[in-house]
Structures are given as C-alpha cells and as structure tokens.
Design an enzyme around this catalytic site. Structure first.
Site, mmCIF file in Angstrom:
data_model
loop_
_atom_site.group_PDB
_atom_site.id
_atom_site.type_symbol
_atom_site.label_atom_id
_atom_site.label_comp_id
_atom_site.label_asym_id
_atom_site.label_seq_id
_atom_site.Cartn_x
_atom_site.Cartn_y
_atom_site.Cartn_z
ATOM 1 C CG HIS A 1 -3.540 -2.810 4.181
ATOM 2 N ND1 HIS A 1 -2.807 -2.232 4.906
ATOM 3 C CD2 HIS A 1 -3.712 -2.047 3.547
ATOM 4 C CE1 HIS A 1 -2.727 -0.897 4.843
ATOM 5 N NE2 HIS A 1 -3.172 -0.757 3.866
ATOM 6 C CD GLU B 1 -0.888 -5.284 6.655
ATOM 7 O OE1 GLU B 1 -0.695 -5.731 5.250
ATOM 8 O OE2 GLU B 1 -1.090 -4.103 6.772
ATOM 9 C CB CYS C 1 -1.003 0.040 0.943
ATOM 10 S SG CYS C 1 -2.425 0.924 0.657
#
Ligand code: GLN
Length: 189
Positions: A168, A170, A77
């Site tokens: 994202h 994660e 990002c």
C-alpha cells in the site's frame, strides 16, 4: 493531467492525496461516465472479490476493460489481483490486464500485515512497503519487468502502461511510486 481512483471500496482518499502531491489532478471514480476525461486510473486496495462484484453491478467492468485498451492503470494490493491474468485457485481472471500469476493472502494468516523496506527499480531504495493481507506474484510473463521483490517473492512490476504492487504505497508519506506512475501517464498522453 487527470488521474482517477476507483472508489467502489477501499483506500481512496489516500491515493488522491498522493497523486495530487505528485503533480496530477485526481478524482474518485464511481460511475463509468467519470472515466471519460481521465488520462490514467488507480485501482486501490480493498477486497478484490467485493470490488469485482461492485464492478459488475455498476457496469464499470466493461468500461474499465475499454479504458485499459489505451490508458495506464496502477493497481495496488487488491488492485493487483484485479489486473492479473491468472489468480491461483480461481477460474479465470477479473480484468486480466497483466501477464502475471498471483497468489492471494500469500504471506499467511499468521502475519496479517507487516512492513518491509524495499528497493524498487526505477523508483528508489528504502521504500517503506505496508503489506495488508497482501498477495504476491508467483511468476511473470516475458513482457513484464519485475521492479521489486521481498523475501524472494515478486511484489511490484510493470508491463508497458500497467504498473502494480502488492503493498500500500498510499499509506506512507512517500510519493515516489505515485510519481513514477504519473510519469507513465505523461508518457502515454
Ligand atoms: N486480500 C485482499 C484480496 O484478496 C487484498 C488485500 C488488500 O488490498 N489490502 O483482495
């Protein structure tokens, strides 16, 4: 193998967790000296302009440019924006590592964030992509491999030891993309 996560701002602990689950040792990086014993680095999401300012203030900007000369980097990002050679509407890049042309906040103000199921080349299918005020990649240079698209826009790619995605990875429990990066770091050692 030890991988750092730039910890000036943004989603740091989630990346550390995902890297550890992918078989690497991982640590937060706030100072240039902490880059020394690392084999690779993650640039997390957040706000690219804020991260750039903090990089300049801490002296990390120059250290990161040096680190990138022979170590793998994975930008997610805002991290993608930091790595791009070209950013729409901005005079000059930040780190300028990847031969890509990006548009910030590209999916519009109406849809601040959304999730999309992605098929990612070399990584796997049905990957849950979480997009938060995400950029997309308008075009890539000839040395760049496109790994994923969403709605005809490029949202993940690789150029040699540099990996990047607009979403994202994660924030979901799916560590496949982190594992892929750990593989790139292993190859590079
Ligand atoms: N919109 C942010 C930027 O331009 C990126 C958003 C994110 O990292 N989730 O830097």
């Amino acid at each position: 193998m030890k991988i750092g996560v730039l910890a000036l701002q943004g989603a740091v602990s989630e990346h550390i967790k995902a890297l550890k689950a992918s078989g690497a040792d991982a640590q937060a990086v706030k100072h240039s000296s902490e880059l020394e014993d690392l084999d690779g680095l993650v640039l997390p999401g957040g706000e690219s302009t804020t991260m750039r300012r903090l990089m300049d203030e801490t002296g990390l900007y120059d250290s990161l440019r040096l680190f990138a000369e022979n170590k793998p980097i994975f930008g997610t990002c805002a991290g993608l924006i930091l790595m791009a050679k070209k950013i729409e509407g901005r005079n000059g890049p930040h780190l300028g590592l990847l031969d890509i042309d990006v548009r910030r906040n590209a999916f519009g103000r109406q849809v601040d964030s959304f999730e999309a199921t992605l098929n990612i080349r070399h990584v796997g299918d049905n990957f849950d992509g979480v997009f938060i005020r995400a950029p997309y990649i308008k075009s890539v240079g000839s040395g760049v491999e496109v790994l994923a698209t969403y709605d005809d826009h490029i949202v993940a790619c690789r150029q040699g030891r540099f990996l990047t995605c607009a979403f994202h990875p994660e924030l979901t429990g799916d560590t496949r993309l982190h594992r892929y990066f750990v593989g790139i770091v292993e190859e590079n050692r």
